[in-house]
Design a protein around this motif. Structure first.
Motif, PDB file in Angstrom:
ATOM      1  N   GLU A 133      57.500  49.852  17.402  1.00 55.05           N
ATOM      2  CA  GLU A 133      57.886  49.696  15.997  1.00 55.05           C
ATOM      3  C   GLU A 133      59.155  48.855  15.853  1.00 55.05           C
ATOM      4  O   GLU A 133      59.899  48.651  16.814  1.00 55.05           O
ATOM      5  CB  GLU A 133      58.121  51.073  15.365  1.00 55.05           C
ATOM      6  N   ASP A 134      59.392  48.397  14.624  1.00 55.64           N
ATOM      7  CA  ASP A 134      60.629  47.708  14.238  1.00 55.64           C
ATOM      8  C   ASP A 134      60.976  46.586  15.215  1.00 55.64           C
ATOM      9  O   ASP A 134      62.086  46.516  15.740  1.00 55.64           O
ATOM     10  CB  ASP A 134      61.776  48.721  14.159  1.00 55.64           C
ATOM     11  N   LYS A 162      62.160  43.110  16.347  1.00 58.45           N
ATOM     12  CA  LYS A 162      63.040  42.051  15.839  1.00 58.45           C
ATOM     13  C   LYS A 162      63.113  40.955  16.898  1.00 58.45           C
ATOM     14  O   LYS A 162      63.473  41.213  18.048  1.00 58.45           O
ATOM     15  CB  LYS A 162      64.446  42.600  15.569  1.00 58.45           C
ATOM     16  N   SER A 173      64.033  42.815  20.321  1.00 61.12           N
ATOM     17  CA  SER A 173      64.304  44.250  20.392  1.00 61.12           C
ATOM     18  C   SER A 173      63.174  45.006  19.706  1.00 61.12           C
ATOM     19  O   SER A 173      62.481  44.466  18.843  1.00 61.12           O
ATOM     20  CB  SER A 173      65.650  44.586  19.730  1.00 61.12           C
ATOM     21  N   PHE A 174      62.987  46.259  20.093  1.00 64.48           N
ATOM     22  CA  PHE A 174      61.898  47.074  19.546  1.00 64.48           C
ATOM     23  C   PHE A 174      62.201  48.542  19.801  1.00 64.48           C
ATOM     24  O   PHE A 174      63.044  48.890  20.639  1.00 64.48           O
ATOM     25  CB  PHE A 174      60.558  46.696  20.187  1.00 64.48           C
ATOM     26  N   THR A 175      61.483  49.394  19.079  1.00 63.02           N
ATOM     27  CA  THR A 175      61.586  50.837  19.278  1.00 63.02           C
ATOM     28  C   THR A 175      60.273  51.342  19.849  1.00 63.02           C
ATOM     29  O   THR A 175      59.201  51.038  19.326  1.00 63.02           O
ATOM     30  CB  THR A 175      61.890  51.556  17.954  1.00 63.02           C
ATOM     31  N   VAL A 227      62.944  55.365  20.949  1.00 59.52           N
ATOM     32  CA  VAL A 227      64.035  54.812  21.760  1.00 59.52           C
ATOM     33  C   VAL A 227      64.103  53.302  21.540  1.00 59.52           C
ATOM     34  O   VAL A 227      63.076  52.622  21.599  1.00 59.52           O
ATOM     35  CB  VAL A 227      63.846  55.122  23.251  1.00 59.52           C
ATOM     36  N   ARG A 228      65.319  52.782  21.293  1.00 59.59           N
ATOM     37  CA  ARG A 228      65.513  51.359  21.027  1.00 59.59           C
ATOM     38  C   ARG A 228      65.776  50.610  22.336  1.00 59.59           C
ATOM     39  O   ARG A 228      66.612  51.036  23.162  1.00 59.59           O
ATOM     40  CB  ARG A 228      66.706  51.164  20.082  1.00 59.59           C
ATOM     41  N   TYR A 229      65.055  49.504  22.524  1.00 60.66           N
ATOM     42  CA  TYR A 229      65.238  48.667  23.699  1.00 60.66           C
ATOM     43  C   TYR A 229      65.435  47.222  23.257  1.00 60.66           C
ATOM     44  O   TYR A 229      64.923  46.802  22.204  1.00 60.66           O
ATOM     45  CB  TYR A 229      64.005  48.723  24.616  1.00 60.66           C
ATOM     46  N   SER A 230      66.144  46.436  24.073  1.00 59.89           N
ATOM     47  CA  SER A 230      66.321  45.013  23.768  1.00 59.89           C
ATOM     48  C   SER A 230      66.416  44.227  25.071  1.00 59.89           C
ATOM     49  O   SER A 230      66.840  44.757  26.109  1.00 59.89           O
ATOM     50  CB  SER A 230      67.569  44.771  22.924  1.00 59.89           C
ATOM     51  N   ASP A 252      66.167  56.107  30.727  1.00 58.51           N
ATOM     52  CA  ASP A 252      66.317  55.115  29.652  1.00 58.51           C
ATOM     53  C   ASP A 252      67.521  54.207  29.905  1.00 58.51           C
ATOM     54  O   ASP A 252      67.489  53.010  29.606  1.00 58.51           O
ATOM     55  CB  ASP A 252      66.463  55.816  28.296  1.00 58.51           C
ATOM     56  N   GLN A 277      67.268  50.193  30.258  1.00 55.44           N
ATOM     57  CA  GLN A 277      67.990  49.264  29.397  1.00 55.44           C
ATOM     58  C   GLN A 277      68.910  48.358  30.214  1.00 55.44           C
ATOM     59  O   GLN A 277      69.052  47.175  29.898  1.00 55.44           O
ATOM     60  CB  GLN A 277      68.807  50.016  28.346  1.00 55.44           C
TER      61      GLN A 277
END
Length: 445
Positions: free
Chosen positions: A265-266, A268, A275-277, A281-284, A310, A314
């Motif tokens: 999701e989300d 960018k 980047s994405f979720t 959890v947000r990763y880039s 995680d 990252q």
């Protein structure tokens, strides 16, 4: 291409035979042909590689040609070619089986080896490289090089280059027909499997999307499967050890299949990072292109299953480098160059166009269009190129007629030969431009 057989072999051969039977100057045709062949060779922008198989074929053909000439006092062309073809098939079959047995013994001897198998219509090499990079934080990893993804290529890699102390072997698997991936999967027997995005790549070989899906899913024929992650485009139902992942935006409300277990999701995407979720959890990563979110997500899922935290993931993503020629950014001469020359699918092309559209300056795209797809997809590419770019350079004749119909005449530039590329770039581009090489690029880039 079928017409190559006529232009480069049948027509010259017919001309040689005609001149030989009507005069004593058949040798002139041979000399002219060799001169033209040398000119072609000099114009190549990449070196011509003579593989062992090609060398063996030519050696057999020349030996037969010499034998027939002296034994029967007759200079033959076609007969040595056919004899060399059938004998080389027999020799290659024997060599192939020998190499396979040797590779199987080597894999069996590596008792603690974990194998991760990767397939997809597109994105295979990227997923493979991302997984290999992340797992290096915890394991001694090795991945099949470049775009090696056939049974023969994997066998050679195992025999020649796979280190015996490898803990995780990441194997890319490709196919041009049904059964190809099953052969590779049953050969290396991966414990972990990823099936990435499935689409119409190589549709001319498979005929239908169903055949493509079925062939990609052959990767599950491994005898020691522990976990598999399959992109939602495969349209499979999750099982105990077969999980699905995909984007929320791609969900079809009419589909009887449940939503993917792992949601991306989300997303960018900028000219600096993606980047994405994934499941909260947000990763880039400094990898370009929104489509790479699903490839990165697949790598994250494998890494988590194999024990990385995680934080470790990252940290690995932060040092990840772009795969060469796959939306690789190069800053040179005051210009921003996006080298996406190894990307030949519609999703990746549209994502690279969308990324280029975020650039505020003048934009140039250089592309032959898509190959091995139907015209409808190239119409989409041409329309979008006309919408986003200030200059559209089409290389070659394959899709030029489509681009000519859908791109404004003042934007369109045709490039007949790659040898003209450098001078064209000087004439058509300037400092401050963004230049996207889509599905094609000269070696000097």
């Amino acid at each position: 291409k079928t017409w190559w057989h006529f232009i480069y072999f049948l027509v010259p051969y017919a001309l040689y035979m005609l001149v030989s039977y009507t005069s004593d100057y058949g040798f002139v045709v041979v000399i002219v042909y060799l001169a033209l062949l040398f000119q072609w060779y000099r114009g190549l922008d990449k070196p011509l590689v003579w593989t062992g198989r090609v060398k063996r074929f030519y050696a057999i053909m020349i030996l037969f040609g010499i034998f027939i000439t002296f034994a029967f006092n007759h200079f033959a062309i076609v007969i040595p070619i056919f004899l060399a073809y059938f004998i080389s098939l027999f020799i290659e079959k024997i060599l192939f089986n020998g190499f396979k047995v040797k590779a199987e013994k080597k894999i069996e001897a590596m008792k603690d080896l974990t194998v991760v198998g990767i397939t997809a219509s597109y994105g295979k090499t990227s997923i493979k490289n991302y997984i290999e990079h992340l797992l290096k934080a915890k394991y001694k990893t090795y991945a099949t090089p470049r775009s090696v993804n056939t049974l023969g290529g994997v066998m050679k890699d195992v025999n020649d280059d796979l280190p015996e102390d490898t803990e995780v072997y990441v194997v890319e698997m490709g196919a041009r027909g049904e059964g190809d991936i099953a052969e590779i999967s049953t050969f290396v027997n991966p414990q972990y499997v990823v099936v990435g995005k499935i689409g119409p790549a190589h549709i001319e070989y498979f005929r239908t999307m169903e055949n493509i899906r079925n062939t990609k899913m052959e990767i599950l024929k491994t005898s020691r499967l522990k976990e598999a992650w399959v992109h939602a485009s495969a349209m499979v139902k999750p099982e105990e050890n077969v999980h699905t992942f995909g984007e929320k935006e791609a969900l079809d409300i009419k589909s009887p299949l449940p939503a993917p277990e792992y949601l991306i999701e989300d997303v960018k995407a900028t000219l600096d990072e993606t980047s994405f979720t994934l499941n909260g959890v947000r990763y880039s990563a400094s990898i370009l292109g929104a489509f790479n979110a699903m490839n990165l997500a697949a790598a994250v899922l494998v890494a988590k299953e194999l024990g990385l935290s995680d934080e470790e993931i990252q940290k690995g993503l932060s040092t990840l480098k772009a795969v060469d020629h796959r939306l690789q950014r190069i800053d040179a001469g005051g210009k921003v160059i996006l080298d996406d020359s190894f990307n030949g699918n519609i999703d990746g092309t549209m994502a690279s166009f969308a990324l280029a559209s975020t650039y505020e300056g003048r934009k140039v795209v250089i592309t032959p269009g898509l190959v091995e797809v139907d015209d409808a997809l190239n119409v989409q590419v041409a329309k979008k190129a006309n919408e986003i770019f200030d200059v559209v350079v089409v290389t070659g004749d394959l899709n030029y007629a489509i681009f000519k119909e859908y791109v404004d005449p003042e934007k369109l530039v045709k490039l007949s030969s790659k040898s003209e590329m450098e001078s064209m770039l000087v004439e058509q581009t300037m400092p401050g431009d963004l230049i996207l090489f889509a599905n094609d690029a000269p070696s000097f880039v």
